[in-house]
Design a protein around this motif. Structure first.
Motif, short mmCIF file in Angstrom:
data_model
loop_
_atom_site.label_atom_id
_atom_site.label_comp_id
_atom_site.label_asym_id
_atom_site.label_seq_id
_atom_site.Cartn_x
_atom_site.Cartn_y
_atom_site.Cartn_z
N LEU A 18 0.84 -1.21 0.00
CA LEU A 18 0.00 0.00 0.00
C LEU A 18 0.88 1.25 0.00
O LEU A 18 0.57 2.23 -0.69
N PHE A 19 1.97 1.22 0.76
CA PHE A 19 2.92 2.35 0.77
C PHE A 19 3.51 2.53 -0.62
O PHE A 19 3.60 3.65 -1.14
N ALA A 20 3.90 1.41 -1.25
CA ALA A 20 4.48 1.49 -2.60
C ALA A 20 3.48 2.07 -3.60
O ALA A 20 3.85 2.86 -4.47
N ARG A 21 2.22 1.70 -3.46
CA ARG A 21 1.22 2.16 -4.42
C ARG A 21 0.78 3.60 -4.15
O ARG A 21 0.58 4.37 -5.08
N LEU B 106 1.66 4.15 8.39
CA LEU B 106 1.27 5.56 8.44
C LEU B 106 1.36 6.18 7.05
O LEU B 106 0.44 6.88 6.60
N GLY B 107 2.48 5.94 6.37
CA GLY B 107 2.66 6.50 5.03
C GLY B 107 1.60 6.01 4.06
O GLY B 107 1.11 6.78 3.22
N ALA B 108 1.24 4.73 4.16
CA ALA B 108 0.22 4.16 3.27
C ALA B 108 -1.13 4.83 3.51
O ALA B 108 -1.83 5.20 2.56
N VAL C 3 -10.44 1.73 -0.10
CA VAL C 3 -10.22 0.42 0.51
C VAL C 3 -8.84 0.35 1.18
O VAL C 3 -8.68 -0.30 2.21
N ALA C 4 -7.86 1.05 0.62
CA ALA C 4 -6.53 1.11 1.24
C ALA C 4 -6.61 1.77 2.61
O ALA C 4 -5.95 1.32 3.57
#
Lengths: 127, 127, 127
Positions: free
Chosen positions: A65-68, A116-118, B4-5
């Motif tokens: 999720l962070f990467a995306r 947190l970042g995500a 959703v994330a």
């Protein structure tokens, strides 16, 4: 996303090594399945594996999720920190449960930043 | 997929709170690592965390698969139901293990609908 | 990715069945929550569920990464092998813990191939 896929794959290889180590400790310290207690050294190996699952449940989704939603290269960097932290944790714990602190701290720091970042990245996108 | 994330991220924050609570209970009720038994109140905190992992293993993939193959907004709604159900489960279980029922029911209902919806949605796409 | 989504969904249905079986065994063998020990037959059911989580943590990400970075149809084939292996493992373990070997071997073979293929595929893409 291939860089983050490699990092996730390596974290799972590391976890697989912990699984094999716990399996071997079961034999070495004579704890027959289905028991999970009975020898304190075996229990250390098992706790390393169990605690790694507890952390991976956060790490793997948070990494992707962070990467995306934030940054793929920073995801990879934090992922490598996680892998190093887990290795330190395992080494420390098996020597002496009281020495599991530094590695544990490293992995939860990495996990917290990824999570947190995500969330922040996804919230900015959604807004 | 940013909605959703966010929901997935919040479910992981909730789980992280349960991890911290179990860690603190370890200290408060004097159960030194690697032991996982010895005090029934500590065991409740640990079971809340463990049971949440058991549910997250279904929840996280089912949430994203449902969002991708069925509906993202319904995935988010069911995800919020899961988060509320887990909070009720934790509150109930820590007061009295016999009161963990309603929250547990809410989370498995949400999980079942997410999983079923994801499979049906993907099957329709594949057909 | 709908084929792999169906396979992942079915693996989670299988795991949910193991969860229900462990919950029923808790009642049948009189092990009240939060205890996780006390009856060896209940412990077998619990270990089937726990061990399946331990494997799913590798299986689910490796399945999707393999599908994305290597081959979706081979991911589906290996995923079906995993599901069959887990069913054999559960059947064997509940009859007699010493008979959990063949099913276990099948699932770790499938997991190893998925994980290795995912890393190699992602590394080739990244290079």
């Amino acid at each position: 996303m291939s860089l983050v896929a490699i990092v996730a794959g390596l974290a799972l290889v590391e976890y697989s090594v912990f699984m094999v180590m716990a399996g071997q400790a079961r034999g070495r310290y004579g704890v027959a399945a289905p028991a999970t207690t009975g020898d304190p050294t075996f229990e250390r190996y098992l706790r390393v594996q169990q605690n790694t699952i507890e952390q991976l449940v956060v790490f793997l989704p948070a990494l992707f999720l962070f990467a995306r939603h934030a940054s793929e290269s920073w995801a990879a960097v934090l992922g490598v920190v996680f892998i190093i932290g887990r290795a330190m944790y395992a080494r420390g714990y098996i020597k002496d449960p009281a020495r599991r602190g530094p590695g544990f701290l490293l992995t939860i720091t990495s996990n917290s930043l990824l999570l947190l970042g995500a969330i922040i990245g996804a919230a900015i996108e959604y807004a």
